[in-house]
Enzyme design. Sequence first.
Site, PDB file in Angstrom:
ATOM      1  N   THR A   1       0.848  -1.206   0.000  1.00  0.00           N
ATOM      2  CA  THR A   1       0.000   0.000   0.000  1.00  0.00           C
ATOM      3  C   THR A   1       0.874   1.243   0.000  1.00  0.00           C
ATOM      4  OG1 THR A   1      -1.958   1.018   1.012  1.00  0.00           O
ATOM      5  CG2 THR A   1      -0.321   0.129   2.523  1.00  0.00           C
ATOM      6  N   ASN A   2       0.315   2.397   0.296  1.00  0.00           N
ATOM      7  CA  ASN A   2       1.095   3.641   0.315  1.00  0.00           C
ATOM      8  C   ASN A   2       0.690   4.471   1.526  1.00  0.00           C
ATOM      9  OD1 ASN A   2      -1.252   5.343  -0.495  1.00  0.00           O
ATOM     10  ND2 ASN A   2      -1.116   4.054  -2.314  1.00  0.00           N
ATOM     11  N   ARG A   3       1.239   5.665   1.623  1.00  0.00           N
ATOM     12  CA  ARG A   3       1.068   6.445   2.857  1.00  0.00           C
ATOM     13  C   ARG A   3      -0.201   7.287   2.897  1.00  0.00           C
ATOM     14  NH1 ARG A   3       5.687   6.459   5.871  1.00  0.00           N
ATOM     15  NH2 ARG A   3       7.595   5.930   4.766  1.00  0.00           N
TER      16      ARG A   3
END
Length: 416
Positions: free
Chosen positions: A218-220
């Site tokens: 995933t990402n931030r």
Amino acid sequence: MERITILDGKRIVLGVTGSIAVFKAADLASKLTQAGATVDVIMTEAAQRFVTPLTFRTLTGRPVYTDLWNTEGDGGLPTHIAHIGLAEGADLMVIAPITAHHIGKLANGLADDLLSVTVLNMRCPVVIAPAMDGDMLEHPAVAENLRRLQERGVIVIESEEGRMASGLMGRGRLPEVPTLLGLIRHQLGREWGLLRDRRVVVTAGGTREAIDPVRYITNRSSGKQGYAVAQAALDSGASVTLITTPTGLELPVGAHVILVESAQEMLDAVLSCMPEADALIMAAAVADFRPAQYADQKIKKGDKDLRITLSHTTDILQTVGEQRRETGYPHILIGFAAETQDLIENAQSKLRRKNADYIIANDVTAKGAGFQADTNVVTILGADGSIVTLPQQTKTAVAEAIIQRVAARLQTVPRR
Ligand code: CTP
């Protein structure tokens, strides 16, 4: 609590009747006041058995109205006759909690106390939030009265299920204050907002691309900016579909929420909404890559390095941008560009490539901007060549700036 644009400067008349749920009404009066509304409270005699007018007077900083026959202390109402003065210039009337008795009075047009007389004078929308214990809500008399009121245009907030003060479980609880506040915002938006009768789709959060049943990439992204955009659209009266990954954020009240995980699920959800959408705002951080292979079973540690091949996901914004070259819909398409370098050039290239009307570009490494922050620093690039850099401000204010552009564009095109 910060001021809420849609509530700021509005005059709300809050009717409070005799139910233990009045404690929530006190918090509601406080939150509405903090948001910038002028709140005039009318209490029935039964309500005063639970709390005193002083509670509401202290929270709202305004006189509290309790007596049809006493017109003193009018608090600057347009006329000294309280029931006329309260109704004149009111933007919204909310009766929360409303008892079975007062529902019956309203349904039959009875007028024997300040609250019931004032309702008959109201020209603004009236919202009621029933609260009662036991089986009262389901009693045919109450159900029939509520139906009649709804037919007459009164907005009835659905009571919630759960534990009652009596200890019984059932339906009849007054919703919690954030829900009441959200529904009031949406109602005001529907009355005055620039996006009334418009359908806005917003995506939010970072997608999750599964490796195996326990792991994902995933990402931030926090989802905060997307949720703020959805809320700003609701405040403008739009019907909002929020397509979101799990974020842990409070869902905006009134939005139709579609929960997704992967880029593919988000793509499917977005495309399913497009036939009816006026606007799409892609605030989600969609993964550009996903694991080429999904392992059905948990990948075991073993003793060798693990190599995962990643393949491209479909670009959702670009797909919709290409579709609309043919269909002309949605009328307005907005993307974001989270960059760490060459902000303007990268954003301009995305604007063209994705056939968007606006790209909201931000340097995620800048102070006061980026994923987890409550503020943002954005530059808005338009397909018309405009480039506007906004000063650092809350994500709510950025969302409002975006929705203003959506509203300006939609004013020039017919409803779908
Ligand atoms: N976007 C999308 N689908 C993807 C990737 C991105 O719809 N598969 C959307 C995002 O929601 C955002 C915009 O495209 O509104 C720009 O996303 P960004 O990740 O900044 O750009 P990319 O096109 O992915 O380019 P790069 O990662 O190379 O900067």
